[in-house]
Design a protein around this motif. Structure first.
Motif, PDB file in Angstrom:
ATOM      1  N   TRP A 298      -9.322  11.161  10.985  1.00 47.32           N
ATOM      2  CA  TRP A 298      -9.177  11.331  12.432  1.00 47.32           C
ATOM      3  C   TRP A 298      -7.905  10.653  12.920  1.00 47.32           C
ATOM      4  N   ILE A 299      -7.610   9.471  12.390  1.00 44.54           N
ATOM      5  CA  ILE A 299      -6.403   8.748  12.790  1.00 44.54           C
ATOM      6  C   ILE A 299      -5.166   9.580  12.473  1.00 44.54           C
ATOM      7  N   GLU A 300      -5.126  10.157  11.277  1.00 41.96           N
ATOM      8  CA  GLU A 300      -3.949  10.955  10.888  1.00 41.96           C
ATOM      9  C   GLU A 300      -3.830  12.205  11.759  1.00 41.96           C
ATOM     10  N   LEU A 301      -4.945  12.844  12.074  1.00 47.32           N
ATOM     11  CA  LEU A 301      -4.902  14.032  12.934  1.00 47.32           C
ATOM     12  C   LEU A 301      -4.448  13.664  14.351  1.00 47.32           C
ATOM     13  N   LEU A 302      -4.872  12.511  14.834  1.00 47.87           N
ATOM     14  CA  LEU A 302      -4.412  12.037  16.135  1.00 47.87           C
ATOM     15  C   LEU A 302      -2.907  11.753  16.111  1.00 47.87           C
ATOM     16  N   CYS A 303      -2.434  11.188  15.012  1.00 47.21           N
ATOM     17  CA  CYS A 303      -1.001  10.908  14.885  1.00 47.21           C
ATOM     18  C   CYS A 303      -0.188  12.201  14.822  1.00 47.21           C
ATOM     19  N   ILE A 304      -0.717  13.204  14.151  1.00 49.78           N
ATOM     20  CA  ILE A 304      -0.041  14.511  14.129  1.00 49.78           C
ATOM     21  C   ILE A 304       0.104  15.032  15.548  1.00 49.78           C
ATOM     22  N   ALA A 305      -0.979  14.961  16.324  1.00 43.50           N
ATOM     23  CA  ALA A 305      -0.947  15.467  17.693  1.00 43.50           C
ATOM     24  C   ALA A 305       0.092  14.735  18.526  1.00 43.50           C
ATOM     25  N   GLY A 306       0.128  13.421  18.416  1.00 43.35           N
ATOM     26  CA  GLY A 306       1.075  12.645  19.206  1.00 43.35           C
ATOM     27  C   GLY A 306       2.513  12.921  18.834  1.00 43.35           C
ATOM     28  N   ASP A 307       2.773  13.073  17.535  1.00 44.34           N
ATOM     29  CA  ASP A 307       4.152  13.285  17.088  1.00 44.34           C
ATOM     30  C   ASP A 307       4.625  14.712  17.326  1.00 44.34           C
ATOM     31  N   ALA A 308       3.705  15.676  17.272  1.00 46.90           N
ATOM     32  CA  ALA A 308       4.071  17.080  17.491  1.00 46.90           C
ATOM     33  C   ALA A 308       4.045  17.460  18.967  1.00 46.90           C
ATOM     34  N   ALA A 309       3.587  16.550  19.829  1.00 46.45           N
ATOM     35  CA  ALA A 309       3.440  16.857  21.253  1.00 46.45           C
ATOM     36  C   ALA A 309       4.730  17.397  21.850  1.00 46.45           C
TER      37      ALA A 309
ATOM     38  N   HIS B  88       2.522  12.423   8.719  1.00 42.57           N
ATOM     39  CA  HIS B  88       1.081  12.379   8.991  1.00 42.57           C
ATOM     40  C   HIS B  88       0.375  13.656   8.534  1.00 42.57           C
ATOM     41  N   ILE B  89       1.060  14.785   8.525  1.00 46.14           N
ATOM     42  CA  ILE B  89       0.474  15.988   7.925  1.00 46.14           C
ATOM     43  C   ILE B  89       0.245  15.758   6.437  1.00 46.14           C
ATOM     44  N   ALA B  90       1.233  15.190   5.760  1.00 43.96           N
ATOM     45  CA  ALA B  90       1.087  14.903   4.323  1.00 43.96           C
ATOM     46  C   ALA B  90      -0.072  13.942   4.086  1.00 43.96           C
ATOM     47  N   ALA B  91      -0.180  12.902   4.929  1.00 45.96           N
ATOM     48  CA  ALA B  91      -1.267  11.940   4.773  1.00 45.96           C
ATOM     49  C   ALA B  91      -2.617  12.587   5.032  1.00 45.96           C
ATOM     50  N   ALA B  92      -2.688  13.461   6.039  1.00 46.31           N
ATOM     51  CA  ALA B  92      -3.949  14.147   6.335  1.00 46.31           C
ATOM     52  C   ALA B  92      -4.371  15.046   5.185  1.00 46.31           C
ATOM     53  N   LEU B  93      -3.412  15.751   4.606  1.00 47.67           N
ATOM     54  CA  LEU B  93      -3.733  16.603   3.461  1.00 47.67           C
ATOM     55  C   LEU B  93      -4.244  15.777   2.290  1.00 47.67           C
ATOM     56  N   GLU B  94      -3.643  14.615   2.068  1.00 48.73           N
ATOM     57  CA  GLU B  94      -4.098  13.728   0.989  1.00 48.73           C
ATOM     58  C   GLU B  94      -5.532  13.254   1.232  1.00 48.73           C
ATOM     59  N   LEU B  95      -5.899  13.128   2.504  1.00 52.63           N
ATOM     60  CA  LEU B  95      -7.253  12.697   2.851  1.00 52.63           C
ATOM     61  C   LEU B  95      -8.250  13.855   2.865  1.00 52.63           C
ATOM     62  N   GLY B  96      -7.778  15.048   2.539  1.00 52.93           N
ATOM     63  CA  GLY B  96      -8.681  16.189   2.428  1.00 52.93           C
ATOM     64  C   GLY B  96      -8.699  17.138   3.597  1.00 52.93           C
ATOM     65  N   ALA B  97      -7.777  16.991   4.537  1.00 53.67           N
ATOM     66  CA  ALA B  97      -7.733  17.909   5.682  1.00 53.67           C
ATOM     67  C   ALA B  97      -7.469  19.330   5.209  1.00 53.67           C
ATOM     68  N   SER B  98      -8.074  20.271   5.889  1.00 63.11           N
ATOM     69  CA  SER B  98      -7.832  21.678   5.584  1.00 63.11           C
ATOM     70  C   SER B  98      -6.684  22.202   6.431  1.00 63.11           C
ATOM     71  N   ARG B  99      -6.139  23.342   6.021  1.00 68.21           N
ATOM     72  CA  ARG B  99      -5.104  23.998   6.829  1.00 68.21           C
ATOM     73  C   ARG B  99      -5.642  24.318   8.211  1.00 68.21           C
TER      74      ARG B  99
ATOM     75  N   ARG C  40       0.815  -1.224   0.000  1.00 65.89           N
ATOM     76  CA  ARG C  40       0.000   0.000   0.000  1.00 65.89           C
ATOM     77  C   ARG C  40       0.843   1.267   0.000  1.00 65.89           C
ATOM     78  N   GLY C  41       2.151   1.128  -0.007  1.00 67.86           N
ATOM     79  CA  GLY C  41       3.024   2.295   0.018  1.00 67.86           C
ATOM     80  C   GLY C  41       3.033   3.000   1.355  1.00 67.86           C
ATOM     81  N   GLN C  42       2.704   2.283   2.446  1.00 68.78           N
ATOM     82  CA  GLN C  42       2.631   2.887   3.778  1.00 68.78           C
ATOM     83  C   GLN C  42       3.813   2.499   4.661  1.00 68.78           C
ATOM     84  N   PHE C  43       4.775   1.768   4.122  1.00 72.49           N
ATOM     85  CA  PHE C  43       5.920   1.343   4.919  1.00 72.49           C
ATOM     86  C   PHE C  43       6.869   2.521   5.093  1.00 72.49           C
ATOM     87  N   ASN C  44       7.179   2.820   6.342  1.00 72.83           N
ATOM     88  CA  ASN C  44       8.039   3.962   6.661  1.00 72.83           C
ATOM     89  C   ASN C  44       9.476   3.640   6.265  1.00 72.83           C
TER      90      ASN C  44
END
Length: 210
Positions: free
Chosen positions: A140-151, A163-174, A102-106
């Motif tokens: 929601w998962i990506e936004l939660l991951c952003i919060a945890g990593d930016a904490a 996770h910011i890039a992934a959230a944007l791909e899923l349609g998140a707004s600025r 799926r191209g999700q391997f870090n």
């Protein structure tokens, strides 16, 4: 006093989940906040399964120790003139295989994958259902991951960026991502909740002995 987040930007239940994600993380583990945010989320209609999912997302943050340290170890082994070859997996690795497909391997896991695919498979399997069990929406998962990593207690730049890039791909707004980061910024105020009662206790003890 916590920042008020526009409910048109982030669902109030998601806001409670984000605050819980920060406080329950292994890098913080702030029990008063965990209790408060679980109670708030339940009042807002959160289910046991949803809350467990938030906790599970928090648990897998441990992989960042390897994502940070193993590439450095590999580089230092080269500098020391010591090579370490790959090791084949002794059992199937369906979780790793699925992430690769799926191209999700870090990419930061690549060296660990070469050195110990069995361990990596077992660790990743712990959180494998997060993106496939449909308990929480992918955004929601990506936004939660952003919060945890930016904490403030973590500040893991590679994960925050990914996770910011992934959230944007899923349609998140600025505005949505900015709101998540402002919730993270609120974490700094917990120093008052934690320390002021201790300060008052110690001051009262000094006053009592005068």
């Amino acid at each position: 006093m916590q920042s008020q987040i526009d409910p048109d930007v982030l669902d109030p239940k998601l806001v409670a989940f984000i605050r819980l994600k920060i406080d329950v993380s292994a890098t913080h583990m702030y029990a008063p906040g965990v209790r408060r945010h679980i109670a708030t989320a339940i009042e807002l209609g959160a289910t046991r399964e949803e809350l467990l999912e938030v906790i599970k997302i928090s648990a897998v943050i441990g992989i960042h120790a390897c994502a940070t340290g193993v590439p450095i170890l590999a580089q230092e082994l080269v500098h020391a003139g010591r090579q370490s070859g790959p090791r084949e997996a002794t059992t199937p690795t369906p979780v790793i295989d699925g992430l690769l497909e799926r191209g999700q391997f870090n990419p930061l896991w690549e060296t660990l994958h070469n050195w110990d695919p069995d361990w990596l498979e077992a660790f990743l399997a712990m959180g494998a259902g997060i993106w496939s069990d449909h308990v929480l929406p992918p955004l929601w998962i990506e936004l939660l991951c952003i919060a945890g990593d930016a904490a403030l207690t973590h500040m893991y730049e590679p994960g925050t960026r990914r996770h910011i890039a992934a959230a944007l791909e899923l349609g998140a707004s600025r505005e949505q991502i900015d709101a998540v980061l402002r919730i993270v910024a609120d974490q700094g105020r917990e120093c008052y909740e934690f320390a002021l009662p201790i300060l008052e206790h110690e001051l009262s003890g000094i006053a009592a002995h005068r």
